[in-house]
Scaffold this motif. Structure first.
Motif, PDB file in Angstrom:
ATOM      1  N   UNK A 116      39.192  29.778  55.969  1.00 31.13           N
ATOM      2  CA  UNK A 116      38.182  29.039  55.589  1.00 31.13           C
ATOM      3  C   UNK A 116      36.992  29.995  55.212  1.00 31.13           C
ATOM      4  N   UNK A 117      37.257  31.259  55.244  1.00 33.48           N
ATOM      5  CA  UNK A 117      36.386  32.396  55.050  1.00 33.48           C
ATOM      6  C   UNK A 117      36.243  32.535  53.615  1.00 33.48           C
ATOM      7  N   UNK A 118      35.153  33.393  53.240  1.00 32.75           N
ATOM      8  CA  UNK A 118      35.209  34.074  52.039  1.00 32.75           C
ATOM      9  C   UNK A 118      36.040  35.106  51.763  1.00 32.75           C
ATOM     10  N   UNK A 119      36.205  35.657  50.549  1.00 27.65           N
ATOM     11  CA  UNK A 119      37.024  36.658  50.481  1.00 27.65           C
ATOM     12  C   UNK A 119      36.440  37.862  49.575  1.00 27.65           C
ATOM     13  N   UNK A 120      37.165  38.967  49.715  1.00 31.79           N
ATOM     14  CA  UNK A 120      37.127  40.145  48.613  1.00 31.79           C
ATOM     15  C   UNK A 120      38.205  40.306  47.931  1.00 31.79           C
ATOM     16  N   UNK A 121      38.105  40.286  46.445  1.00 30.21           N
ATOM     17  CA  UNK A 121      39.128  40.595  45.614  1.00 30.21           C
ATOM     18  C   UNK A 121      38.904  41.963  45.023  1.00 30.21           C
ATOM     19  N   UNK A 122      40.053  43.082  45.440  1.00 28.47           N
ATOM     20  CA  UNK A 122      39.971  44.240  44.766  1.00 28.47           C
ATOM     21  C   UNK A 122      41.088  44.422  43.563  1.00 28.47           C
ATOM     22  N   UNK A 123      40.588  44.703  42.559  1.00 27.55           N
ATOM     23  CA  UNK A 123      41.481  44.778  41.464  1.00 27.55           C
ATOM     24  C   UNK A 123      41.707  46.111  40.851  1.00 27.55           C
ATOM     25  N   UNK A 124      42.822  46.863  40.869  1.00 23.04           N
ATOM     26  CA  UNK A 124      42.952  48.123  40.314  1.00 23.04           C
ATOM     27  C   UNK A 124      44.093  48.122  39.222  1.00 23.04           C
ATOM     28  N   UNK A 125      43.507  49.019  38.323  1.00 20.56           N
ATOM     29  CA  UNK A 125      44.633  49.574  37.171  1.00 20.56           C
ATOM     30  C   UNK A 125      45.793  50.341  37.582  1.00 20.56           C
ATOM     31  N   UNK A 126      46.751  49.984  36.988  1.00 24.13           N
ATOM     32  CA  UNK A 126      48.239  50.508  37.226  1.00 24.13           C
ATOM     33  C   UNK A 126      48.629  50.948  36.039  1.00 24.13           C
ATOM     34  N   UNK A 127      50.124  50.851  35.841  1.00 24.63           N
ATOM     35  CA  UNK A 127      50.558  51.639  34.481  1.00 24.63           C
ATOM     36  C   UNK A 127      49.930  50.713  33.361  1.00 24.63           C
ATOM     37  N   UNK A 128      49.420  51.576  32.294  1.00 22.97           N
ATOM     38  CA  UNK A 128      49.122  51.064  31.028  1.00 22.97           C
ATOM     39  C   UNK A 128      47.992  51.540  30.271  1.00 22.97           C
ATOM     40  N   UNK A 129      47.265  52.768  31.118  1.00 23.34           N
ATOM     41  CA  UNK A 129      46.118  53.325  30.548  1.00 23.34           C
ATOM     42  C   UNK A 129      45.117  52.519  30.286  1.00 23.34           C
ATOM     43  N   UNK A 130      44.295  52.536  29.022  1.00 20.89           N
ATOM     44  CA  UNK A 130      43.123  51.945  28.321  1.00 20.89           C
ATOM     45  C   UNK A 130      43.467  50.348  28.616  1.00 20.89           C
ATOM     46  N   UNK A 131      44.649  50.070  28.366  1.00 21.17           N
ATOM     47  CA  UNK A 131      45.037  48.552  28.262  1.00 21.17           C
ATOM     48  C   UNK A 131      44.909  48.032  29.729  1.00 21.17           C
TER      49      UNK A 131
END
Length: 382
Positions: free
Chosen positions: A149-164
């Motif tokens: 039922x709670x709100x949330x945090x979404x943490x999005x991090x870049x992996x393989x692919x460089x600028x893409x």
């Protein structure tokens, strides 16, 4: 969900074969919707212990009506009031669907008896609306775990692919933000931390989504997401594949539930606090003072940061909330999966570990590799 009852229209008897055909088709549609509504109502009845909730509500009502509760135990009094409000909302919503279904059943019988095509058309439209609302409601009832039922945090991090990969972080974060604020969702989305890429996009970004059941909806987004397209950063117009990881943690609420969630105490000696200048657009004060904050939890190595607030004090408060949320999610995962480390599930941000693929070239398709579900409208989704 509340519904407004509609009045009955004057009798309108079909007077031609074409009108009779339309009425027959409409009745077939209503019958199909009616069968689906009955199926969904049966699911709703089975997805919660409604009798136990009624009994719990009755017990809480007697407690909060006590003349001495607020003087003797004010902390629990607040929790009882909060839980009672949640029970009232849940029971009233369920009862609203049951009442509306019974009302439409009566209207359908009346329309058939009087061969009232106008009333039948109105009943058909309302059956379709009720079926759609019930479908969404029955899915939401599946979110019955502790923090759903709670709100949330979404943490999005870049992996393989460089600028893409950095650009893919920005695309994915925009998709989640647009989903959260879309009409009918009722969520608020805000960026609390970001690290910009060297060429484009973001190396990492953290979004907070506020609103009931945000964590329940978003928690299955956790994992590695793969993106395939002709790269706009490649002068040779070659196809590139990039990866990002998404981590989802519930917004920590120390007073969730009738007895309150276990408070997660973080000793001052367990954290490392770093202050720095904020990145990106902002006022003179934001960009010239060390208002951005990064906190590292030394026992676990979890690091969180916030730089979007106007002062270091505000950023520190948000970062501490994020850290508590991550530690809270670790506790929830330990209960559910018997694992202490939430990062163990993510795997390497590269080939073979993704949960979902977004392909823009040579064909367009989104495929969830956990369920096998596919769809082709990639541009619309992103």
């Amino acid at each position: 969900m509340s519904y407004v009852s509609t009045g009955h229209r004057p009798m309108s008897t079909a007077s031609s074969p074409s009108a009779a055909k339309v009425a027959s088709d409409m009745l077939t549609t209503v019958s199909d919707d009616r069968a689906e509504i009955d199926r969904l109502l049966a699911l709703v009845q089975g997805r919660n212990s409604w009798d136990e909730l009624e009994a719990e509500r009755k017990d809480l009502v007697s407690k909060v009506q006590s003349d001495t509760l607020w003087q003797e135990d004010p902390t629990n009094a607040i929790l009882y009031q909060k839980r009672l409000s949640q029970l009232d909302d849940a029971l009233n919503e369920r009862n609203g669907f049951l009442d509306k279904s019974a009302e439409l059943q009566d209207m359908l019988v009346l329309a058939q008896e009087e061969t009232d095509s106008e009333l039948l058309r109105e009943v058909s439209e309302e059956h379709e609306t009720l079926r759609t609302a019930l479908s969404s409601y029955s899915l939401r009832l599946m979110m019955s775990e502790e923090a759903d039922r709670n709100g949330c945090f979404l943490e999005i991090r870049a992996g393989a692919g460089g600028a893409e990969a950095c650009d893919w972080v920005s695309i994915l974060s925009r998709m989640y933000e647009r989903w959260a604020v879309a009409p009918g969702q009722g969520y608020e989305a805000r960026t609390v931390d970001e690290v910009r890429g060297d060429i484009a996009g973001h190396k990492a970004i953290t979004i907070q989504i506020l609103g009931d059941y945000a964590y329940g909806w978003c928690k299955h987004e956790q994992g590695v997401h793969r993106f395939v397209r002709i790269s706009p950063f490649d002068t040779a117009n070659r196809r590139h594949t990039s990866f990002v990881s998404v981590q989802v943690s519930p917004v920590f609420d120390a007073q969730s539930g009738p007895t309150g969630a276990k408070y997660i105490e973080i000793p001052a000696g367990d954290i490392k606090l770093e202050a720095m200048k904020a990145q990106g657009a902002g006022g003179q004060h934001v960009n010239t003072t060390e208002s951005a904050v990064r906190i590292t939890h030394l026992p676990t190595g979890i690091a969180v940061g916030c730089q979007t607030q106007r002062s270091q004090h505000q950023n520190r408060a948000v970062a501490m909330q994020m850290l508590q949320s991550k530690l809270y999610e670790r506790e929830l995962r330990a209960k559910a999966l018997d694992k202490a480390n939430q990062y163990a599930e993510l795997g390497e941000m590269a080939w073979g570990s993704q949960i979902r693929s977004y392909v823009m070239h040579p064909y367009k398709m989104i495929k969830d590799l956990r369920t096998g579900y596919e769809r082709g409208d990639v541009d619309r989704v992103l």
